[in-house]
Scaffold this motif. Structure first.
Motif, PDB file in Angstrom:
ATOM      1  N   ILE A   8      43.557  12.052 -17.285  1.00  0.00           N
ATOM      2  CA  ILE A   8      43.644  10.955 -18.253  1.00  0.00           C
ATOM      3  C   ILE A   8      42.428  10.047 -18.092  1.00  0.00           C
ATOM      4  O   ILE A   8      41.623  10.239 -17.183  1.00  0.00           O
ATOM      5  CB  ILE A   8      44.958  10.163 -18.076  1.00  0.00           C
ATOM      6  N   ASN A   9      42.325   9.054 -18.965  1.00  0.00           N
ATOM      7  CA  ASN A   9      41.149   8.181 -18.884  1.00  0.00           C
ATOM      8  C   ASN A   9      41.336   7.075 -17.837  1.00  0.00           C
ATOM      9  O   ASN A   9      42.417   6.911 -17.267  1.00  0.00           O
ATOM     10  CB  ASN A   9      40.746   7.649 -20.253  1.00  0.00           C
ATOM     11  N   ALA A  10      40.271   6.340 -17.604  1.00  0.00           N
ATOM     12  CA  ALA A  10      40.257   5.322 -16.545  1.00  0.00           C
ATOM     13  C   ALA A  10      41.186   4.144 -16.817  1.00  0.00           C
ATOM     14  O   ALA A  10      41.481   3.372 -15.914  1.00  0.00           O
ATOM     15  CB  ALA A  10      38.830   4.829 -16.336  1.00  0.00           C
ATOM     16  N   LYS A  11      41.657   3.999 -18.049  1.00  0.00           N
ATOM     17  CA  LYS A  11      42.624   2.944 -18.381  1.00  0.00           C
ATOM     18  C   LYS A  11      44.052   3.391 -18.094  1.00  0.00           C
ATOM     19  O   LYS A  11      44.993   2.627 -18.273  1.00  0.00           O
ATOM     20  CB  LYS A  11      42.517   2.571 -19.857  1.00  0.00           C
ATOM     21  N   GLY A  12      44.227   4.657 -17.717  1.00  0.00           N
ATOM     22  CA  GLY A  12      45.562   5.196 -17.498  1.00  0.00           C
ATOM     23  C   GLY A  12      46.178   5.726 -18.773  1.00  0.00           C
ATOM     24  O   GLY A  12      47.382   5.952 -18.841  1.00  0.00           O
ATOM     25  N   GLU A  13      45.347   5.933 -19.789  1.00  0.00           N
ATOM     26  CA  GLU A  13      45.826   6.388 -21.094  1.00  0.00           C
ATOM     27  C   GLU A  13      45.463   7.852 -21.345  1.00  0.00           C
ATOM     28  O   GLU A  13      44.513   8.377 -20.776  1.00  0.00           O
ATOM     29  CB  GLU A  13      45.183   5.554 -22.206  1.00  0.00           C
ATOM     30  N   ILE A  14      46.194   8.448 -22.239  1.00  0.00           N
ATOM     31  CA  ILE A  14      45.874   9.784 -22.724  1.00  0.00           C
ATOM     32  C   ILE A  14      44.779   9.623 -23.781  1.00  0.00           C
ATOM     33  O   ILE A  14      44.936   8.836 -24.710  1.00  0.00           O
ATOM     34  CB  ILE A  14      47.123  10.451 -23.326  1.00  0.00           C
ATOM     35  N   SER A  15      43.690  10.340 -23.615  1.00  0.00           N
ATOM     36  CA  SER A  15      42.588  10.256 -24.577  1.00  0.00           C
ATOM     37  C   SER A  15      42.902  11.087 -25.809  1.00  0.00           C
ATOM     38  O   SER A  15      43.590  12.110 -25.724  1.00  0.00           O
ATOM     39  CB  SER A  15      41.294  10.758 -23.945  1.00  0.00           C
ATOM     40  N   GLN A  16      42.386  10.627 -26.936  1.00  0.00           N
ATOM     41  CA  GLN A  16      42.598  11.365 -28.185  1.00  0.00           C
ATOM     42  C   GLN A  16      41.902  12.717 -28.124  1.00  0.00           C
ATOM     43  O   GLN A  16      40.848  12.860 -27.529  1.00  0.00           O
ATOM     44  CB  GLN A  16      42.075  10.579 -29.378  1.00  0.00           C
TER      45      GLN A  16
END
Length: 106
Positions: free
Chosen positions: A58-66
């Motif tokens: 996942i990305n560095a924000k803790g989110e799933i990237s599009q």
């Protein structure tokens, strides 16, 4: 000598069930510091049938990237939730709680 993608896949395979890693973390562990996009390109190049746990990145924000494929983000979230990961109201995973902490060699 392994290709860059094979090296990335080797690192991603080590992420344990119930944990995530960031693109930047995988890049660093693969010897590609500052190149998280290379990890994204490698994961995007995967064929449908494989044993790489791509969903754990996942990305560095803790989110799933599009992704470019429709519905891929929903699939990734389902897979992560199936491994016991929890998302907050903003769609983020707590990196403090779920980020993989590999052992480093000394």
């Amino acid at each position: 000598m392994a290709s860059t993608y094979e090296t990335i896949y080797g690192v991603v395979k080590k992420i344990p069930r119930g944990c995530v890693a960031t693109y930047g973390q995988i890049a660093d562990l693969a010897g590609l510091p500052g190149q998280p996009r290379q990890v994204g390109y490698a994961l995007n190049a995967l064929r449908r049938v494989h044993s790489i746990p791509w969903h754990r990145v996942i990305n560095a924000k803790g989110e799933i990237s599009q992704r470019s494929q429709p519905g891929c983000e929903k699939l990734q979230r389902r897979l992560l939730e199936g491994e016991g990961l929890e998302f907050d109201g903003r769609g983020r995973v707590s990196l403090a709680q779920f980020c993989w902490k590999p052992r480093t060699r000394r």
